[in-house]
Design a protein around this motif. Sequence first.
Motif, PDB file in Angstrom:
ATOM      1  N   GLY B  28       0.772  -1.251   0.000  1.00 26.24           N
ATOM      2  CA  GLY B  28       0.000   0.000   0.000  1.00 26.24           C
ATOM      3  C   GLY B  28       0.797   1.291   0.000  1.00 26.24           C
ATOM      4  O   GLY B  28       1.760   1.461   0.733  1.00 26.24           O
ATOM      5  N   GLY B  29       0.357   2.194  -0.748  1.00 28.14           N
ATOM      6  CA  GLY B  29       0.907   3.524  -1.069  1.00 28.14           C
ATOM      7  C   GLY B  29       1.867   4.157  -0.101  1.00 28.14           C
ATOM      8  O   GLY B  29       3.029   3.789  -0.008  1.00 28.14           O
ATOM      9  N   LYS B  30       1.430   5.115   0.677  1.00 32.24           N
ATOM     10  CA  LYS B  30       2.324   5.912   1.521  1.00 32.24           C
ATOM     11  C   LYS B  30       2.870   5.099   2.674  1.00 32.24           C
ATOM     12  O   LYS B  30       2.189   4.258   3.237  1.00 32.24           O
ATOM     13  CB  LYS B  30       1.559   7.117   2.072  1.00 32.24           C
ATOM     14  N   LYS B  31       4.103   5.372   3.007  1.00 31.43           N
ATOM     15  CA  LYS B  31       4.709   4.644   4.118  1.00 31.43           C
ATOM     16  C   LYS B  31       4.526   5.421   5.407  1.00 31.43           C
ATOM     17  O   LYS B  31       5.397   6.131   5.853  1.00 31.43           O
ATOM     18  CB  LYS B  31       6.192   4.422   3.821  1.00 31.43           C
ATOM     19  N   LYS B  32       3.369   5.308   5.965  1.00 33.92           N
ATOM     20  CA  LYS B  32       3.094   6.002   7.219  1.00 33.92           C
ATOM     21  C   LYS B  32       3.196   5.020   8.375  1.00 33.92           C
ATOM     22  O   LYS B  32       3.133   3.813   8.182  1.00 33.92           O
ATOM     23  CB  LYS B  32       1.681   6.592   7.188  1.00 33.92           C
ATOM     24  N   GLU B  33       3.309   5.547   9.570  1.00 30.17           N
ATOM     25  CA  GLU B  33       3.281   4.704  10.762  1.00 30.17           C
ATOM     26  C   GLU B  33       1.845   4.273  10.967  1.00 30.17           C
ATOM     27  O   GLU B  33       1.101   4.843  11.772  1.00 30.17           O
ATOM     28  CB  GLU B  33       3.800   5.494  11.965  1.00 30.17           C
ATOM     29  N   VAL B  34       1.423   3.275  10.185  1.00 32.61           N
ATOM     30  CA  VAL B  34       0.047   2.828  10.289  1.00 32.61           C
ATOM     31  C   VAL B  34       0.016   1.481  10.984  1.00 32.61           C
ATOM     32  O   VAL B  34       1.017   0.800  11.086  1.00 32.61           O
ATOM     33  CB  VAL B  34      -0.593   2.670   8.889  1.00 32.61           C
ATOM     34  N   LYS B  35      -1.165   1.125  11.422  1.00 26.30           N
ATOM     35  CA  LYS B  35      -1.306  -0.204  11.985  1.00 26.30           C
ATOM     36  C   LYS B  35      -1.031  -1.228  10.887  1.00 26.30           C
ATOM     37  O   LYS B  35      -1.430  -1.054   9.754  1.00 26.30           O
ATOM     38  CB  LYS B  35      -2.727  -0.393  12.536  1.00 26.30           C
ATOM     39  N   LYS B  36      -0.363  -2.285  11.273  1.00 27.49           N
ATOM     40  CA  LYS B  36      -0.085  -3.315  10.273  1.00 27.49           C
ATOM     41  C   LYS B  36      -1.380  -3.984   9.859  1.00 27.49           C
ATOM     42  O   LYS B  36      -2.296  -4.127  10.656  1.00 27.49           O
ATOM     43  CB  LYS B  36       0.845  -4.358  10.865  1.00 27.49           C
ATOM     44  N   GLU B  37      -1.380  -4.465   8.615  1.00 28.31           N
ATOM     45  CA  GLU B  37      -2.582  -5.144   8.130  1.00 28.31           C
ATOM     46  C   GLU B  37      -2.773  -6.490   8.822  1.00 28.31           C
ATOM     47  O   GLU B  37      -3.873  -6.968   8.958  1.00 28.31           O
ATOM     48  CB  GLU B  37      -2.516  -5.359   6.619  1.00 28.31           C
ATOM     49  N   THR B  38      -1.663  -7.127   9.231  1.00 23.57           N
ATOM     50  CA  THR B  38      -1.822  -8.427   9.860  1.00 23.57           C
ATOM     51  C   THR B  38      -2.667  -8.244  11.110  1.00 23.57           C
ATOM     52  O   THR B  38      -2.596  -7.232  11.785  1.00 23.57           O
ATOM     53  CB  THR B  38      -0.477  -9.012  10.296  1.00 23.57           C
ATOM     54  N   GLY B  39      -3.444  -9.239  11.388  1.00 26.04           N
ATOM     55  CA  GLY B  39      -4.273  -9.152  12.592  1.00 26.04           C
ATOM     56  C   GLY B  39      -5.583  -8.465  12.322  1.00 26.04           C
ATOM     57  O   GLY B  39      -6.431  -8.381  13.183  1.00 26.04           O
ATOM     58  N   LEU B  40      -5.751  -7.938  11.123  1.00 20.21           N
ATOM     59  CA  LEU B  40      -7.014  -7.277  10.825  1.00 20.21           C
ATOM     60  C   LEU B  40      -7.966  -8.241  10.126  1.00 20.21           C
ATOM     61  O   LEU B  40      -8.952  -7.828   9.545  1.00 20.21           O
ATOM     62  CB  LEU B  40      -6.766  -6.027   9.987  1.00 20.21           C
ATOM     63  N   GLY B  41      -7.633  -9.503  10.186  1.00 17.03           N
ATOM     64  CA  GLY B  41      -8.556 -10.497   9.650  1.00 17.03           C
ATOM     65  C   GLY B  41      -8.261 -10.871   8.214  1.00 17.03           C
ATOM     66  O   GLY B  41      -7.502 -10.205   7.518  1.00 17.03           O
ATOM     67  N   LEU B  42      -8.849 -11.974   7.821  1.00 16.49           N
ATOM     68  CA  LEU B  42      -8.648 -12.488   6.474  1.00 16.49           C
ATOM     69  C   LEU B  42      -9.867 -12.149   5.629  1.00 16.49           C
ATOM     70  O   LEU B  42     -10.982 -12.102   6.136  1.00 16.49           O
ATOM     71  CB  LEU B  42      -8.486 -14.014   6.532  1.00 16.49           C
ATOM     72  N   THR B  43      -9.638 -11.917   4.342  1.00 18.22           N
ATOM     73  CA  THR B  43     -10.789 -11.624   3.478  1.00 18.22           C
ATOM     74  C   THR B  43     -11.403 -12.897   2.919  1.00 18.22           C
ATOM     75  O   THR B  43     -12.535 -12.882   2.456  1.00 18.22           O
ATOM     76  CB  THR B  43     -10.371 -10.711   2.306  1.00 18.22           C
ATOM     77  N   HIS B  44     -10.631 -14.001   2.957  1.00 24.53           N
ATOM     78  CA  HIS B  44     -11.159 -15.260   2.421  1.00 24.53           C
ATOM     79  C   HIS B  44     -11.370 -16.276   3.535  1.00 24.53           C
ATOM     80  O   HIS B  44     -10.665 -16.256   4.534  1.00 24.53           O
ATOM     81  CB  HIS B  44     -10.210 -15.828   1.371  1.00 24.53           C
ATOM     82  N   ARG B  45     -12.332 -17.153   3.319  1.00 23.50           N
ATOM     83  CA  ARG B  45     -12.600 -18.198   4.301  1.00 23.50           C
ATOM     84  C   ARG B  45     -12.070 -19.536   3.799  1.00 23.50           C
ATOM     85  O   ARG B  45     -12.153 -19.852   2.619  1.00 23.50           O
ATOM     86  CB  ARG B  45     -14.101 -18.312   4.551  1.00 23.50           C
ATOM     87  N   LYS B  46     -11.572 -20.294   4.780  1.00 23.32           N
ATOM     88  CA  LYS B  46     -10.969 -21.577   4.428  1.00 23.32           C
ATOM     89  C   LYS B  46     -11.964 -22.491   3.710  1.00 23.32           C
ATOM     90  O   LYS B  46     -11.612 -23.149   2.730  1.00 23.32           O
ATOM     91  CB  LYS B  46     -10.456 -22.260   5.710  1.00 23.32           C
ATOM     92  N   ALA B  47     -13.195 -22.507   4.184  1.00 23.36           N
ATOM     93  CA  ALA B  47     -14.178 -23.445   3.627  1.00 23.36           C
ATOM     94  C   ALA B  47     -14.697 -22.988   2.273  1.00 23.36           C
ATOM     95  O   ALA B  47     -15.184 -23.785   1.486  1.00 23.36           O
ATOM     96  CB  ALA B  47     -15.349 -23.622   4.596  1.00 23.36           C
ATOM     97  N   GLU B  48     -14.566 -21.673   2.003  1.00 23.91           N
ATOM     98  CA  GLU B  48     -15.189 -21.153   0.786  1.00 23.91           C
ATOM     99  C   GLU B  48     -14.222 -21.014  -0.377  1.00 23.91           C
ATOM    100  O   GLU B  48     -14.563 -21.283  -1.521  1.00 23.91           O
ATOM    101  CB  GLU B  48     -15.834 -19.793   1.077  1.00 23.91           C
ATOM    102  N   ASN B  49     -13.043 -20.526  -0.071  1.00 19.08           N
ATOM    103  CA  ASN B  49     -12.085 -20.351  -1.150  1.00 19.08           C
ATOM    104  C   ASN B  49     -10.708 -20.712  -0.630  1.00 19.08           C
ATOM    105  O   ASN B  49      -9.918 -19.847  -0.233  1.00 19.08           O
ATOM    106  CB  ASN B  49     -12.125 -18.902  -1.647  1.00 19.08           C
TER     107      ASN B  49
END
Lengths: 523, 523
Positions: B28-49
């Motif tokens: 993602g674009g700008k390198k700011k001191e942002v919260k890491k994306e990890t830990g914010l959940g997965l967009t895909h489900r194991k059973a579905e895709n």
Amino acid sequence: MIKVRRIRCSSFAMAGSEAKKPVAKQSGGKKKEVKKETGLGLTHRKAENFGEWYSEVVVNAEMIEYYDISGCYILRPWSMAIWEIMQEFFDPEIKKMKIKNCYFPLFVSPGVLQKEKDHVEGFAPEVAWVTKSGESELEIPIAIRPTSETVMYPYYSKWIRGHRDLPLKLNQWCNVVRWEFSNPTPFIRSREFLWQEGHTAFATKEEADAEVLDILELYRRIYEEYLAVPVIKGKKSEMEKFAGGLYTTSVEAFIPNTGRGIQGATSHCLGQNFAKMFEINFENDKGEKAMVWQNSWAYSTRTIGVMVMVHGDDKGLVLPPKVASVQVIVIPVPYKDADTQGIFDAVSATVNTLSEAGIRADSDFRDNYSPGWKYSHWEMKGVPLRIEIGPKDLANKQVRAVRRDNGAKIDIASAELVVEIKKLLGDIQQNLFDVAKQKRDECIQVIHTWDEFVQALNQRKMILAPWCDEEEVEADVKARTKGEMGAAKTLCSPFDQPELLEGTKCFASGKPATKWTYWGRSY
Amino acid sequence: MIKVRRIRCSSFAMAGSEAKKPVAKQSGGKKKEVKKETGLGLTHRKAENFGEWYSEVVVNAEMIEYYDISGCYILRPWSMAIWEIMQEFFDPEIKKMKIKNCYFPLFVSPGVLQKEKDHVEGFAPEVAWVTKSGESELEIPIAIRPTSETVMYPYYSKWIRGHRDLPLKLNQWCNVVRWEFSNPTPFIRSREFLWQEGHTAFATKEEADAEVLDILELYRRIYEEYLAVPVIKGKKSEMEKFAGGLYTTSVEAFIPNTGRGIQGATSHCLGQNFAKMFEINFENDKGEKAMVWQNSWAYSTRTIGVMVMVHGDDKGLVLPPKVASVQVIVIPVPYKDADTQGIFDAVSATVNTLSEAGIRADSDFRDNYSPGWKYSHWEMKGVPLRIEIGPKDLANKQVRAVRRDNGAKIDIASAELVVEIKKLLGDIQQNLFDVAKQKRDECIQVIHTWDEFVQALNQRKMILAPWCDEEEVEADVKARTKGEMGAAKTLCSPFDQPELLEGTKCFASGKPATKWTYWGRSY
């Protein structure tokens, strides 16, 4: 960039070290159950023909097998074990420093490889390129890593965003490839070699500076405490430093027989140059955009070659106990009419007792070799201590220990076995270092003038000279000493500086000297 | 020959596993001191895709970073640590068996590579060729090892002369390259991967046979005791065995979500075919010329991928405690007006106590993330046990432990900390295995007829069927089940055979069945 020579390169290799590789005897015609050639002595002497001697030792001691591709060597278990022992020391040490292991790919795409100009320039001639898979041409040729700066740093840029992501401290144990065409030499200069490469990024220069020295100290310990090879810690000249980096520190060893310095390992502060090139930025704790400070550092299987060169003798390899996979070899010496079974039992008991005490001991019960042949065999392989057990030893409840380093024979009461053997192994380790240091120190010559410099160089000395520290002066010295043996260059400016009296002049330029620096020919 | 598929290949990869790699969010674009994306959940489900889920998990859990060369992946410390832990188990085990480590070159000359016909045939399409160094064309192109039979065996021929040189038992930890063009998948199918490869030679078939099973048992232990993945030990069919070898044994895992078997690791008896090809002869103890019996065996970083697929869930990775580099993460949960310093001290004390007891524990003191965010983050990374310490815990002299595997929350008195945490970690390890085994077992379907077979295959089962063990019948089954999902093939004939009643017919041919065999689609 990391130039090859920082790690393992030399301007001049040992003549004929590979050309005349001693394979003829090994590959010999019929495959009969014959006595092995190892242990039957060396045909070359260390003092007379160092290059041939070295090639013969590494093969006959079963460390290396020459491979059918020039410049590639097989590391046999006898040398691999040394590499593993060094790893067992170094890896936990860097983990204590919160450095983590990872693994980056072997392949680099050309675009990334070429990003840092000096870097490409340094490596371009020796990069191996994959252009085909199966019968298909690849769309874009792909390089094999000669080192991993350009492999790793694009991802450092991605992973590092804020000051909380720092420091980032990674290391990998891997193979790298440098397709050099100058004389290949086992361990010292090979087209593929094993190493560790550490790559770290910090918020401040102070942290980077401190780590450079912490790592350098670990490298010193590998050489001095494990390989029993004395090294000098110091800083590289501007000309010899890692181009593109801020400064380079190294541990420098010396091979008295050839009168050449050899760079043992390097710890570089890269400053912010790679950070600029690869845009490794972060938001600092004041919310401002800042650039990281980086280090990289490496030691390779070259370490093993340096050890062989320093300690080996005309009987073969000499292994320091701390890196020997077999520290004590126990050999039965049965005589006719003696209690052979009693001797065999004593050998087994001795190995068991030593093993239980954490000493790496083994026996040689082979029935198709004489004790004398076995002595030579294990001397060739450099085992630090031999224990002989014969009828007299059995009767006297003792064993006879024979030191590989100085040939001394010591009778040890069986009751004192563990204590005495531990002490002996410690003594051997220390003695190897002391002898090597004495020999190295005898080669160090302090000089003040050009004439003294030339004379010392001809005498294959490691020269300590007052220097003005100017790049063009080093270039000039190189030009003036060019010749068959190779030019002289700076090895390092030792951190441990002798006093520099006011008014001391540079030996080469006559300008005021600013520091003492080691000079010499090198690998 | 070792065919690729024996180790890590499959006829059909997960669709889109690399094509849609989840990098957009990461880079993602700008390198700011942002919260890491990890830990914010997965967009895909194991059973579905499943494919998308897998790619997302390995990236978000910080195990893998996609690399700019397709099919190559960066192993980040989080996955490298798992590889190292498995190594720490396996390496001493094989050393107890007197197997020694060595290192053979990365490169193979074409002449040697082509010596074994089936071998070349199997690997030719995916061999990477180096044809250039710097700007120079090499005289002869050089191959990068896809496996090391042809690299090593010419030297086995040289080293082995008499029966006293046997057994010769070597292993190496290294990278190999197979330039496949089918869908690459992190860990499961990559163009470069890490593995160990053992290559041994014996005087007798009996010794070789015994070692094949000893090694296979170590592979079972890696999967079942470390990765908590149930596997089936068995023998490959003639069609699926290591071509050129005598027979192949393997440990087979199963991925319920995709209904595919996956070969976990293989231990081959090569018989004497390579010995013939490479003239690995010796004089036996009767003075006669004889030929060695050989084995080769390997497990790779694929193991890690199997573990992710089996245990991971919609919150991310789930790590079995035995391979987790962080087994317990301790998180402070300060409230407004609470004794924050007291909580922080309790967190540090907890980590110290656990570490001293040999438990791999760490704390997360970061002040820019909420406790809730941290919970998600460490769940994503699969840490087996989370400890929360808040004001109430402080007051009650307790900590709260939360299990990653089942979400259970347990309050533990501080005085019982070490004992209880050790017990919990053991429970988690066992529970992961039990749950995985139950799921796997539910997928196993015993069938007797072709109709039942087709139905079970459509239901993504691991099919146990009575079989006549004829090669043409397996070829026929493959042909008849060909389709978008991939054909069915034999996975293995389990060593643990159910009773085969007299008169039982082969499900496919109707001929008398000779054994029970697992069938299914596979990776």
